[in-house]
Design an enzyme around this catalytic site. Structure first.
Site, PDB file in Angstrom:
ATOM      1  N   SER A  78      95.301  93.479  54.858  1.00  0.00           N
ATOM      2  CA  SER A  78      95.034  92.074  55.162  1.00  0.00           C
ATOM      3  C   SER A  78      95.300  91.714  56.616  1.00  0.00           C
ATOM      4  O   SER A  78      94.739  90.745  57.135  1.00  0.00           O
ATOM      5  CB  SER A  78      95.882  91.177  54.251  1.00  0.00           C
ATOM      6  OG  SER A  78      97.261  91.483  54.379  1.00  0.00           O
ATOM      7  N   ASP A 242     100.965  80.669  53.478  1.00  0.00           N
ATOM      8  CA  ASP A 242     101.612  81.433  52.415  1.00  0.00           C
ATOM      9  C   ASP A 242     103.005  81.926  52.814  1.00  0.00           C
ATOM     10  O   ASP A 242     103.712  82.521  52.005  1.00  0.00           O
ATOM     11  CB  ASP A 242     100.731  82.598  51.956  1.00  0.00           C
ATOM     12  CG  ASP A 242     100.632  83.729  52.975  1.00  0.00           C
ATOM     13  OD1 ASP A 242     101.147  83.576  54.110  1.00  0.00           O
ATOM     14  OD2 ASP A 242     100.031  84.769  52.639  1.00  0.00           O
ATOM     15  N   HIS A 245     101.853  85.998  55.618  1.00  0.00           N
ATOM     16  CA  HIS A 245     100.909  86.529  56.598  1.00  0.00           C
ATOM     17  C   HIS A 245     100.966  85.713  57.891  1.00  0.00           C
ATOM     18  O   HIS A 245     101.317  84.538  57.867  1.00  0.00           O
ATOM     19  CB  HIS A 245      99.482  86.501  56.033  1.00  0.00           C
ATOM     20  CG  HIS A 245      99.280  87.444  54.899  1.00  0.00           C
ATOM     21  ND1 HIS A 245      99.529  87.080  53.588  1.00  0.00           N
ATOM     22  CD2 HIS A 245      98.856  88.739  54.867  1.00  0.00           C
ATOM     23  CE1 HIS A 245      99.275  88.116  52.798  1.00  0.00           C
ATOM     24  NE2 HIS A 245      98.874  89.130  53.554  1.00  0.00           N
TER      25      HIS A 245
END
Length: 343
Positions: A78, A242, A245
């Site tokens: 990611s 979140d 990240h």
């Protein structure tokens, strides 16, 4: 030798060459860490949508495609996808594509095989996808390792998969730059003592990744705690919603660190002719020593080197250690629009 350095060196050697592990924990302590991990997962709020794809063509500042495009492949997790950003321009793929097009003064075609949640074992399929494209990439950039730590993957397993992926790309004629495992100890939802443990695991894996990557013919840039101080001082700006990240600003800092090494691998920009500076600790070292040093100093590049025409010396593979971070005044900036929107 400092005990922490000795431990990292043992892990780098053992994990990269078939042994090593994350160490043994008592059953009670492991149970405590497992409970903390579950709490941390609940504290991390998943995002509703993923980032837009960065695949496409990026043009140089002139906007004219006089030369044939240079192909750039993105692999990993990611962190390479840009999970947490909202626009194409904020993704690592767009930042890399725009900056390299500017430095090379030619179009850059970005193709991404990176996937959210990917671990090192997933690199094999990603390499399959990249090498199946009609045109082989001139450069492959890889961000991997964070999910290996959170899933407690043994370093020997993770780096073996990474080494195979890098070797396949290098054998296909592609330059490879790997951004090693970031320091997960900077993640606020992870409490102590789990935060201390994942920090140690992160750095151990990063050192082993450098050994494996360079042995396979690639080069690495340590990300480590590159963002640690900035994340601590500006958590709202540097983290995505979140809380796990990076935000667009965080990804921009990581791209800044990787860009000089990516350009050097392609032979473009100031990095192509830049000489090592011994006063900054740059120069030729043995691979394992350089890997441990890089894991402790974010933004450090480790690349294959030769001494008197030889790749190896009495202490193993020769490498060159550099601190290239923010070498360019024209490094990509967060929120900068690509010169041409990807097709």
């Amino acid at each position: 030798m400092d005990g922490r350095v000795l431990h990292a060196k043992q892990v780098a050697i053992g994990a990269a060459f078939g042994g090593g592990g994350l160490g043994l924990l008592s059953a009670a302590f492991y149970g405590l860490l497992l409970g903390q991990a579950n709490l941390a997962r609940r504290a991390i709020r998943p995002l509703e949508i993923g980032p837009p794809p960065a695949d496409g063509r990026y043009l140089p500042p002139s906007g004219v495609a006089l030369d044939s495009p240079m192909r750039l492949a993105l692999l990993g997790d990611s962190s390479m996808v840009g999970y947490g950003v909202e626009t194409v321009a904020q993704t690592p793929g767009a930042l890399f594509g725009t900056a390299l097009a500017r430095l090379a003064d030619r179009p850059v075609d970005v193709v991404s095989a990176a996937e959210i949640g990917a671990r090192s074992v997933d690199l094999a399929a990603q390499v399959d996808f990249v090498l199946a494209q009609p045109q082989r990439p001139a450069l492959a950039l890889i961000f991997i390792g964070g999910n290996d730590v959170t899933h407690k993957t043994r370093p020997s397993v993770a780096v073996t998969q990474l080494k195979r992926a890098v070797r396949r790309l290098v054998d296909a004629g592609t330059e490879v730059v790997v951004g090693t495992c970031p320091d997960l100890g900077t993640i606020r939802p992870i409490p102590q003592p789990l935060r201390y443990i994942v920090r140690r695991w992160s750095r151990d894996l990063a050192a082993a990744q450098t050994v494996a990557t360079v042995e396979a013919g690639g080069r690495t840039v340590s990300l480590g705690d590159l963002l640690g101080a900035e994340f601590a001082a500006h958590p709202v700006e540097m983290f995505s919603p979140d809380r796990f990240h990076p935000s667009a600003a965080g990804y921009g800092r990581a791209v800044d660190a990787m860009l000089p090494s990516a350009a050097a691998a392609l032979g473009i920009g100031p990095a192509a002719t830049d000489e090592p500076r011994p006063e900054r600790g740059e120069g030729v070292r043995s691979l394992v020593d350089a890997a441990v040093a890089a894991a402790e100093a974010a933004g450090t590049e480790v690349a294959p080197a030769e001494v008197a025409g030889r790749e190896r010396g009495p202490w193993g593979r020769w490498v060159e250690l550099r601190h290239r971070i923010r070498l360019f005044g024209g490094a990509p900036t967060v929120g900068q629009e690509p010169e041409a929107a990807p097709a």
